[in-house]
Scaffold this motif. Structure first.
Motif, PDB file in Angstrom:
ATOM      1  N   LEU A   3       8.958   6.406   6.040  1.00 55.94           N
ATOM      2  CA  LEU A   3       8.392   6.082   7.352  1.00 55.94           C
ATOM      3  C   LEU A   3       9.294   5.130   8.131  1.00 55.94           C
ATOM      4  CD1 LEU A   3       4.686   5.530   6.237  1.00 55.94           C
ATOM      5  CD2 LEU A   3       5.663   7.586   7.269  1.00 55.94           C
ATOM      6  N   ASN A   4       9.960   4.241   7.416  1.00 57.60           N
ATOM      7  CA  ASN A   4      10.876   3.283   8.037  1.00 57.60           C
ATOM      8  C   ASN A   4      12.136   3.188   7.181  1.00 57.60           C
ATOM      9  OD1 ASN A   4      12.282   1.191   9.147  1.00 57.60           O
ATOM     10  ND2 ASN A   4      10.715  -0.368   8.793  1.00 57.60           N
ATOM     11  N   PRO A   5      13.164   3.928   7.529  1.00 51.07           N
ATOM     12  CA  PRO A   5      14.384   3.950   6.708  1.00 51.07           C
ATOM     13  C   PRO A   5      15.093   2.602   6.644  1.00 51.07           C
ATOM     14  CG  PRO A   5      14.736   5.081   8.801  1.00 51.07           C
ATOM     15  CD  PRO A   5      13.268   4.835   8.694  1.00 51.07           C
ATOM     16  N   GLN A   6      14.736   1.657   7.529  1.00 53.12           N
ATOM     17  CA  GLN A   6      15.335   0.331   7.488  1.00 53.12           C
ATOM     18  C   GLN A   6      14.753  -0.529   6.367  1.00 53.12           C
ATOM     19  OE1 GLN A   6      17.917  -0.142   9.238  1.00 53.12           O
ATOM     20  NE2 GLN A   6      17.717   1.595  10.617  1.00 53.12           N
ATOM     21  N   GLY A   7      13.575  -0.158   5.873  1.00 60.27           N
ATOM     22  CA  GLY A   7      12.959  -0.923   4.805  1.00 60.27           C
ATOM     23  C   GLY A   7      12.577  -2.331   5.206  1.00 60.27           C
ATOM     24  N   LYS A   8      12.160  -2.502   6.454  1.00 61.86           N
ATOM     25  CA  LYS A   8      11.785  -3.823   6.946  1.00 61.86           C
ATOM     26  C   LYS A   8      10.373  -3.765   7.526  1.00 61.86           C
ATOM     27  CE  LYS A   8      16.517  -5.264   8.053  1.00 61.86           C
ATOM     28  NZ  LYS A   8      17.427  -5.795   9.100  1.00 61.86           N
ATOM     29  N   MET A   9       9.840  -4.940   7.807  1.00 62.09           N
ATOM     30  CA  MET A   9       8.541  -5.014   8.467  1.00 62.09           C
ATOM     31  C   MET A   9       8.677  -5.873   9.728  1.00 62.09           C
ATOM     32  SD  MET A   9       6.564  -7.513   5.787  1.00 62.09           S
ATOM     33  CE  MET A   9       7.240  -9.124   5.357  1.00 62.09           C
ATOM     34  N   PRO A  10       7.768  -5.615  10.661  1.00 61.19           N
ATOM     35  CA  PRO A  10       6.590  -4.763  10.596  1.00 61.19           C
ATOM     36  C   PRO A  10       6.911  -3.290  10.821  1.00 61.19           C
ATOM     37  CG  PRO A  10       6.718  -5.763  12.764  1.00 61.19           C
ATOM     38  CD  PRO A  10       7.843  -6.354  11.951  1.00 61.19           C
ATOM     39  N   LEU A  11       5.964  -2.486  10.461  1.00 60.93           N
ATOM     40  CA  LEU A  11       5.998  -1.044  10.696  1.00 60.93           C
ATOM     41  C   LEU A  11       4.649  -0.639  11.251  1.00 60.93           C
ATOM     42  CD1 LEU A  11       6.919   1.969  10.303  1.00 60.93           C
ATOM     43  CD2 LEU A  11       6.007   1.770   7.967  1.00 60.93           C
ATOM     44  N   LEU A  12       4.646   0.107  12.340  1.00 61.71           N
ATOM     45  CA  LEU A  12       3.411   0.633  12.906  1.00 61.71           C
ATOM     46  C   LEU A  12       3.362   2.127  12.658  1.00 61.71           C
ATOM     47  CD1 LEU A  12       0.880  -0.108  14.735  1.00 61.71           C
ATOM     48  CD2 LEU A  12       2.178   0.965  16.585  1.00 61.71           C
ATOM     49  N   VAL A  13       2.270   2.589  12.072  1.00 58.10           N
ATOM     50  CA  VAL A  13       2.035   4.016  11.889  1.00 58.10           C
ATOM     51  C   VAL A  13       0.834   4.390  12.750  1.00 58.10           C
ATOM     52  CG1 VAL A  13       1.469   5.858  10.271  1.00 58.10           C
ATOM     53  CG2 VAL A  13       2.997   4.015   9.570  1.00 58.10           C
ATOM     54  N   ASP A  14       1.081   5.241  13.725  1.00 58.79           N
ATOM     55  CA  ASP A  14       0.044   5.646  14.674  1.00 58.79           C
ATOM     56  C   ASP A  14       0.048   7.165  14.753  1.00 58.79           C
ATOM     57  OD1 ASP A  14      -1.815   5.903  16.654  1.00 58.79           O
ATOM     58  OD2 ASP A  14      -0.605   5.014  18.244  1.00 58.79           O
TER      59      ASP A  14
ATOM     60  N   GLU B 197       0.827  -1.209   0.000  1.00 57.28           N
ATOM     61  CA  GLU B 197       0.000   0.000   0.000  1.00 57.28           C
ATOM     62  C   GLU B 197       0.862   1.259   0.000  1.00 57.28           C
ATOM     63  OE1 GLU B 197      -3.021   0.384   2.897  1.00 57.28           O
ATOM     64  OE2 GLU B 197      -4.170  -1.339   2.198  1.00 57.28           O
ATOM     65  N   LEU B 198       2.103   1.106   0.477  1.00 55.36           N
ATOM     66  CA  LEU B 198       3.031   2.240   0.511  1.00 55.36           C
ATOM     67  C   LEU B 198       4.166   2.052  -0.495  1.00 55.36           C
ATOM     68  CD1 LEU B 198       3.274   2.757   4.377  1.00 55.36           C
ATOM     69  CD2 LEU B 198       1.854   4.014   2.749  1.00 55.36           C
ATOM     70  N   GLY B 199       3.927   1.217  -1.500  1.00 53.34           N
ATOM     71  CA  GLY B 199       4.923   1.033  -2.534  1.00 53.34           C
ATOM     72  C   GLY B 199       5.905  -0.088  -2.285  1.00 53.34           C
ATOM     73  N   GLY B 200       5.665  -0.902  -1.257  1.00 53.98           N
ATOM     74  CA  GLY B 200       6.575  -1.987  -0.949  1.00 53.98           C
ATOM     75  C   GLY B 200       7.700  -1.555  -0.029  1.00 53.98           C
ATOM     76  N   LEU B 201       8.462  -2.525   0.453  1.00 55.96           N
ATOM     77  CA  LEU B 201       9.493  -2.250   1.457  1.00 55.96           C
ATOM     78  C   LEU B 201      10.563  -1.295   0.952  1.00 55.96           C
ATOM     79  CD1 LEU B 201       9.985  -5.829   2.964  1.00 55.96           C
ATOM     80  CD2 LEU B 201       8.563  -3.969   3.837  1.00 55.96           C
ATOM     81  N   ARG B 202      10.788  -1.261  -0.349  1.00 59.23           N
ATOM     82  CA  ARG B 202      11.808  -0.373  -0.916  1.00 59.23           C
ATOM     83  C   ARG B 202      11.201   0.854  -1.576  1.00 59.23           C
ATOM     84  NH1 ARG B 202      15.806  -1.673   2.162  1.00 59.23           N
ATOM     85  NH2 ARG B 202      16.193  -3.910   2.192  1.00 59.23           N
ATOM     86  N   GLY B 203       9.899   1.014  -1.412  1.00 56.65           N
ATOM     87  CA  GLY B 203       9.235   2.177  -1.983  1.00 56.65           C
ATOM     88  C   GLY B 203       9.597   3.459  -1.251  1.00 56.65           C
ATOM     89  N   GLU B 204       9.563   4.568  -1.956  1.00 59.31           N
ATOM     90  CA  GLU B 204       9.952   5.861  -1.377  1.00 59.31           C
ATOM     91  C   GLU B 204       9.087   6.209  -0.168  1.00 59.31           C
ATOM     92  OE1 GLU B 204      10.313  10.584  -2.724  1.00 59.31           O
ATOM     93  OE2 GLU B 204       9.949   9.015  -4.212  1.00 59.31           O
ATOM     94  N   LYS B 205       7.785   5.990  -0.286  1.00 63.91           N
ATOM     95  CA  LYS B 205       6.882   6.332   0.810  1.00 63.91           C
ATOM     96  C   LYS B 205       7.166   5.472   2.044  1.00 63.91           C
ATOM     97  CE  LYS B 205       3.386   8.366   2.813  1.00 63.91           C
ATOM     98  NZ  LYS B 205       3.450   9.792   3.193  1.00 63.91           N
TER      99      LYS B 205
ATOM    100  N   CYS C 123       5.874   6.735  13.941  1.00 60.61           N
ATOM    101  CA  CYS C 123       6.241   5.598  13.108  1.00 60.61           C
ATOM    102  C   CYS C 123       7.204   4.731  13.921  1.00 60.61           C
ATOM    103  CB  CYS C 123       6.910   6.051  11.815  1.00 60.61           C
ATOM    104  SG  CYS C 123       5.827   7.011  10.739  1.00 60.61           S
ATOM    105  N   VAL C 124       6.795   3.521  14.201  1.00 59.60           N
ATOM    106  CA  VAL C 124       7.587   2.629  15.043  1.00 59.60           C
ATOM    107  C   VAL C 124       7.921   1.392  14.226  1.00 59.60           C
ATOM    108  CG1 VAL C 124       7.731   1.508  17.297  1.00 59.60           C
ATOM    109  CG2 VAL C 124       6.155   3.427  16.967  1.00 59.60           C
TER     110      VAL C 124
END
Length: 217
Positions: free
Chosen positions: A62-73, A50-58, A77-78
């Motif tokens: 939010l997560n410069p590590q490009g890994k999951m999980p990512l929480l957006v609250d 939904e945000l362009g994938g783990l390597r997507g700009e968006k 951004c955690v």
């Protein structure tokens, strides 16, 4: 679709969303927490696509590590799994009808903390030896060495568990259980494929047919 477009355009604040895929044992830790605590309706689970994938700009914004999980609250951004769990438990401390995930006694809470730290420091970083096509696997350049270290650290985790149970830290379900259970489901499925490699000295035959090559990759 309109909601997603508005989010990506920056015209609408993000709802509390966990970006994750079912294949992630780390994300499963958070999802198990939500289930056990009774907070499934409090967090939307979505694919990183939904945000362009783990390597997507968006996503990377939010997560410069490009890994999951990512929480957006909201504005938060955690992206470290244990931090995500603690963020959600503290935010929703007065909600849900399940266990708090923090045992009542100091001894049990400390035992749970040690198990979580052990997993995140010694098991999680090298689990890639079970599925990555090539090294490095954490600090290891050899798949065999990483596998043997993984088995060693699993034995340590076993020794850390409360022998009286029924949970890892004793009578109460804790973050230790949410952390280790998804990983053990994965390892129980994958590790037997490398049984020969774990048992054999370096240089001998490795994984069973159909599994990644040993030695250098």
């Amino acid at each position: 679709m309109a909601l997603i477009i508005s989010i990506l355009a920056g015209t609408l604040s993000l709802p509390t969303t966990l970006y994750d895929l079912p294949v992630s044992n780390h994300g499963a830790r958070v999802r198990l927490l939500l289930y056990k605590r009774g907070l499934e309706s409090a967090v939307r689970v979505a694919s990183p696509m939904e945000l362009g994938g783990l390597r997507g700009e968006k996503y990377l914004s939010l997560n410069p590590q490009g890994k999951m999980p990512l929480l957006v609250d909201g504005d938060s951004c955690v992206w470290e799994t244990d931090a995500i769990c603690r963020h959600l438990l503290e935010k929703h401390a007065a909600e849900g009808d399940g266990p708090s995930l923090f045992p009542t006694s100091l001894a049990a809470r400390t035992a749970a903390e040690v198990i979580v730290r052990h997993h995140d420091t010694y098991i999680g970083p090298i689990q890639g030896c079970l599925y990555k096509p090539a090294p490095p696997f954490g600090r290891f350049t050899s798949r065999r060495d990483a596998l043997q270290e993984l088995v060693k650290q699993l034995a340590v985790a076993e020794a850390l568990a409360d022998p009286t149970g029924p949970y890892l830290a004793g009578e109460e379900f804790s973050l230790a259980d949410a952390t280790l259970f998804p990983t053990m489901v994965f390892i129980t499925h994958m590790l037997p494929k490398f049984e020969d490699a774990v048992a054999s000295p370096a240089g001998e035959a490795g994984a069973r047919p159909g599994t990644p090559a040993l030695g250098g990759g």
